[in-house]
Design a protein around this motif. Structure first.
Motif, short mmCIF file in Angstrom:
data_model
loop_
_atom_site.label_atom_id
_atom_site.label_comp_id
_atom_site.label_asym_id
_atom_site.label_seq_id
_atom_site.Cartn_x
_atom_site.Cartn_y
_atom_site.Cartn_z
N GLY A 204 19.65 51.16 -37.48
CA GLY A 204 18.21 50.96 -37.37
C GLY A 204 17.78 51.26 -35.95
O GLY A 204 18.38 50.75 -34.99
N GLY B 281 11.89 53.24 -35.46
CA GLY B 281 11.54 52.90 -36.84
C GLY B 281 12.37 53.63 -37.88
O GLY B 281 12.22 53.36 -39.08
N GLU C 86 12.68 57.00 -43.79
CA GLU C 86 11.45 56.68 -43.08
C GLU C 86 10.63 55.66 -43.86
O GLU C 86 10.70 55.59 -45.07
N HIS D 47 9.40 52.47 -41.81
CA HIS D 47 9.02 51.46 -40.84
C HIS D 47 8.15 52.05 -39.73
O HIS D 47 8.27 53.24 -39.40
N SER D 48 7.31 51.21 -39.15
CA SER D 48 6.45 51.64 -38.05
C SER D 48 6.81 50.96 -36.74
O SER D 48 6.09 51.08 -35.75
N VAL E 231 13.71 48.68 -35.93
CA VAL E 231 14.42 48.11 -37.08
C VAL E 231 15.52 47.20 -36.53
O VAL E 231 16.51 47.69 -35.98
N THR F 111 16.61 46.69 -45.01
CA THR F 111 16.29 46.74 -43.58
C THR F 111 15.18 45.76 -43.25
O THR F 111 14.33 45.44 -44.08
N GLY F 112 15.17 45.33 -41.99
CA GLY F 112 14.11 44.45 -41.50
C GLY F 112 13.59 44.94 -40.18
O GLY F 112 14.37 45.37 -39.32
N SER F 113 12.27 44.87 -39.98
CA SER F 113 11.64 45.45 -38.79
C SER F 113 10.60 44.53 -38.21
O SER F 113 10.08 43.63 -38.89
N ASP G 190 7.74 45.39 -37.75
CA ASP G 190 6.46 45.71 -38.36
C ASP G 190 6.09 44.76 -39.49
O ASP G 190 5.03 44.88 -40.10
#
Length: 245
Positions: free
Chosen positions: A199, A203, A220, A222-223, A226, A240-242, A244
């Motif tokens: 990640g 993003g 793709e 996420h903004s 990650v 995944t975790g972000s 955002d």
């Protein structure tokens, strides 16, 4: 809700072995410099583990044993007896804060990643005459090492750093197999150890071939950076975790 620490909690983990009642104890590591072993059924503290001088940054249980290892800002890792809460061995070798600790699947080796730019592997085999002593050093990063993760077979190790690189190591020979460039926040192996997911701060989520070190695909969506990635148990999916949200 369980309370007991005087500062924020930086890591938590479940034991891999149940207690006499069939429950799995848990441990929390805190910036207050302590760890707490928890009775998960009763929601009560079993032991307060004190030994680090400064924040405790990470903690992991050793598979198949009632032992755990913590990593701290004091530059040490500590092996603990999870049943008694007693310190077994203080592991010294780093010259700066230890950020993370990982244990190989066999529970015989541990790897610590530090602000000193080193990854150190330790002997943690029960009854070993060199228990808690460094066995290997991995050098190559030009900055602090944020984390190191073992492949499921324990034959490879992957690490990431703010030096804008991810490095894949042969855990047997200590040799560097692959360098992947990029500003990365999180890494994980697939269950069969054939793939790595990363990640990035940009993003992007990327899948890499372990054998060739080449990019397989970018995901793709996420903004923002990650911060966490993981493969599903069957290796067919990624979560995944972000920042955002």
């Amino acid at each position: 809700q369980w309370t007991g620490h005087a500062d924020w909690i930086k890591a938590v983990a479940f034991d891999t072995v149940p207690d006499s009642e069939g429950n799995y104890p848990a441990v929390s590591a805190s910036a207050d410099g302590t760890l707490i072993m928890w009775d998960t059924a009763a929601g009560q503290a079993l032991h307060h583990l004190e030994g680090h001088r400064g924040s405790v940054n990470d903690v992991v249980f050793v598979p198949g044993q009632h032992t755990l290892i913590s990593a701290g800002d004091d530059g040490t890792a500590i092996l603990w007896d999870a049943t008694s809460g007693e310190m077994v061995q203080r592991m010294k070798g780093h010259t700066a804060a230890v950020n993370t600790v990982a244990v190989d699947p066999d529970g015989l080796r541990a790897a610590t990643a530090s602000d000193d730019g080193l990854i150190i592997e330790w002997d943690i085999a029960p009854d070993s005459p060199t228990l808690g002593e460094p066995s290997q050093r991995f050098e190559g990063h030009g900055s602090r090492v944020g984390s190191a993760v073992y492949a499921s077979g324990g034959t490879a190790l992957v690490s990431n750093s703010p030096d804008l690189s991810l490095r894949l190591w042969d855990a047997q020979t200590r040799s560097e197999k692959t360098v992947i460039e990029g500003s990365l926040q999180s890494i994980a192996f697939s269950p069969d150890s054939k793939w790595i997911v990363t990640g990035g701060n940009d993003g992007l989520v990327s899948i890499w071939d372990v054998n060739s070190g080449k990019l397989s695909r970018d995901l793709e969506g996420h903004s923002g950076p990650v911060l966490s990635v993981a493969f599903s148990p069957d290796g067919m999916g990624v979560v995944t975790g972000s920042v955002d949200g």
